[in-house]
Design a protein around this motif. Structure first.
Motif, mmCIF file in Angstrom:
data_model
loop_
_atom_site.group_PDB
_atom_site.id
_atom_site.type_symbol
_atom_site.label_atom_id
_atom_site.label_comp_id
_atom_site.label_asym_id
_atom_site.label_seq_id
_atom_site.Cartn_x
_atom_site.Cartn_y
_atom_site.Cartn_z
ATOM 1 N N ASN A 86 0.818 -1.224 0.000
ATOM 2 C CA ASN A 86 0.000 0.000 0.000
ATOM 3 C C ASN A 86 0.849 1.271 0.000
ATOM 4 N N THR A 87 2.166 1.112 -0.073
ATOM 5 C CA THR A 87 3.075 2.266 -0.086
ATOM 6 C C THR A 87 4.209 1.974 -1.055
ATOM 7 N N ILE A 88 4.447 2.911 -1.975
ATOM 8 C CA ILE A 88 5.495 2.724 -2.970
ATOM 9 C C ILE A 88 6.450 3.917 -2.955
ATOM 10 N N LEU A 89 7.727 3.615 -2.894
ATOM 11 C CA LEU A 89 8.772 4.632 -2.908
ATOM 12 C C LEU A 89 9.604 4.457 -4.171
ATOM 13 N N LYS A 90 9.747 5.541 -4.947
ATOM 14 C CA LYS A 90 10.587 5.489 -6.148
ATOM 15 C C LYS A 90 11.964 6.037 -5.803
ATOM 16 N N LYS A 91 12.979 5.233 -6.050
ATOM 17 C CA LYS A 91 14.343 5.618 -5.714
ATOM 18 C C LYS A 91 15.292 5.079 -6.781
ATOM 19 N N LYS A 92 16.015 5.996 -7.426
ATOM 20 C CA LYS A 92 16.954 5.618 -8.493
ATOM 21 C C LYS A 92 16.284 4.739 -9.552
ATOM 22 N N PHE A 140 -4.322 6.756 10.166
ATOM 23 C CA PHE A 140 -3.408 7.688 10.823
ATOM 24 C C PHE A 140 -2.082 6.993 11.142
ATOM 25 N N TYR A 141 -2.163 5.788 11.691
ATOM 26 C CA TYR A 141 -0.951 5.021 12.013
ATOM 27 C C TYR A 141 -0.196 4.633 10.740
ATOM 28 N N GLN A 142 -0.945 4.309 9.687
ATOM 29 C CA GLN A 142 -0.309 4.013 8.406
ATOM 30 C C GLN A 142 0.449 5.245 7.894
ATOM 31 N N GLY A 143 -0.207 6.387 8.001
ATOM 32 C CA GLY A 143 0.384 7.641 7.526
ATOM 33 C C GLY A 143 1.675 7.988 8.245
ATOM 34 N N ILE A 144 1.710 7.707 9.537
ATOM 35 C CA ILE A 144 2.926 7.957 10.322
ATOM 36 C C ILE A 144 4.085 7.135 9.764
ATOM 37 N N THR A 183 10.361 10.149 3.989
ATOM 38 C CA THR A 183 11.265 11.243 4.374
ATOM 39 C C THR A 183 12.451 10.798 5.228
ATOM 40 N N GLY A 184 12.328 9.625 5.859
ATOM 41 C CA GLY A 184 13.369 9.177 6.779
ATOM 42 C C GLY A 184 13.285 9.872 8.126
ATOM 43 N N LYS A 185 12.196 10.625 8.336
ATOM 44 C CA LYS A 185 12.027 11.377 9.580
ATOM 45 C C LYS A 185 10.822 10.858 10.372
ATOM 46 N N LEU A 186 10.810 11.166 11.668
ATOM 47 C CA LEU A 186 9.675 10.829 12.514
ATOM 48 C C LEU A 186 8.745 12.033 12.600
ATOM 49 N N ILE A 187 7.462 11.779 12.685
ATOM 50 C CA ILE A 187 6.462 12.848 12.703
ATOM 51 C C ILE A 187 5.994 13.118 14.129
#
Length: 201
Positions: free
Chosen positions: A26-32, A177-181, A188-192
């Motif tokens: 349910n989450t896709i990240l495009k990298k290189k 909400f938990y999925q979004g976190i 982003t590699g960051k915590l919200i």
């Protein structure tokens, strides 16, 4: 989102461990120029179960559905070593590829209202576009907690009946909400800062 979570996996170059096991993304990240797939449904439900302190030894859980979210929910329950889980859907043949063990029992859709449980997980689409409930009032009232994945801007029957019978009800909004976190962290590699956002749920 539904019904693409399982179909998308064949287009992903690299799947995380949970996505491989559940066959759902349910989450896709495009990298290189490569696509990386993740399953944050797993993270959301696992976190919720731990926060609610649902007892894996004594709880009798019924999991409704057999799609991507249902299979992910099954994997969470399996990994947390729940002992008494009933699986029910309108098409039992879809369970043939699930790696079931002795703690999981498949029951007919017609049996779901007669099976005594104290935890209900609704991973069907029932209640998403209507106020319908996947189970009867007599079955709802037996549960201590209801986890309802479908998101409906209007209160569906499960939410209305849960409040009427004073049952702890968790909506798809909290799970999202938990999925979004988790998704924010993946992208982003960051915590919200959860406290600032939780008031909007």
């Amino acid at each position: 989102s539904m019904p693409l979570k399982q179909k998308l996996t064949k287009y992903i170059h690299n799947l995380d461990k949970i996505s491989k096991v559940t066959g759902s993304v349910n989450t896709i990240l495009k990298k290189k120029n490569k696509l990386y797939g993740f399953n944050t449904d797993y993270y959301a439900l696992k976190r919720l179960i731990k926060e609610k302190k649902i007892n894996y030894l004594n709880s009798r859980v019924i999991l409704l559905g057999n799609g991507g979210v249902a299979k992910t929910s099954f994997q969470v329950l399996k990994d947390l070593k729940f002992k008494h889980v009933f699986l029910s859907s309108r098409n039992k043949t879809k369970y043939k590829n699930w790696n079931l063990n002795k703690n999981f029992k498949i029951i007919n859709w017609s049996q779901k209202n007669k099976t005594k449980t104290n935890v209900l997980i609704n991973a069907t689409s029932i209640g998403m576009r209507s106020k319908k409930s996947p189970i009867s009032d007599s079955a709802i009232i037996n549960n201590n907690i209801i986890i309802d994945f479908p998101i409906n801007p209007q209160k569906n029957s499960l939410e209305i009946k849960s409040k009427k019978f004073k049952i702890d009800y968790v909506s798809g909004y909290l799970l999202s909400f938990y999925q979004g976190i988790k998704q924010f962290n993946i992208y982003t590699g960051k915590l919200i800062n959860e406290k600032k956002l939780k008031k909007y749920i």
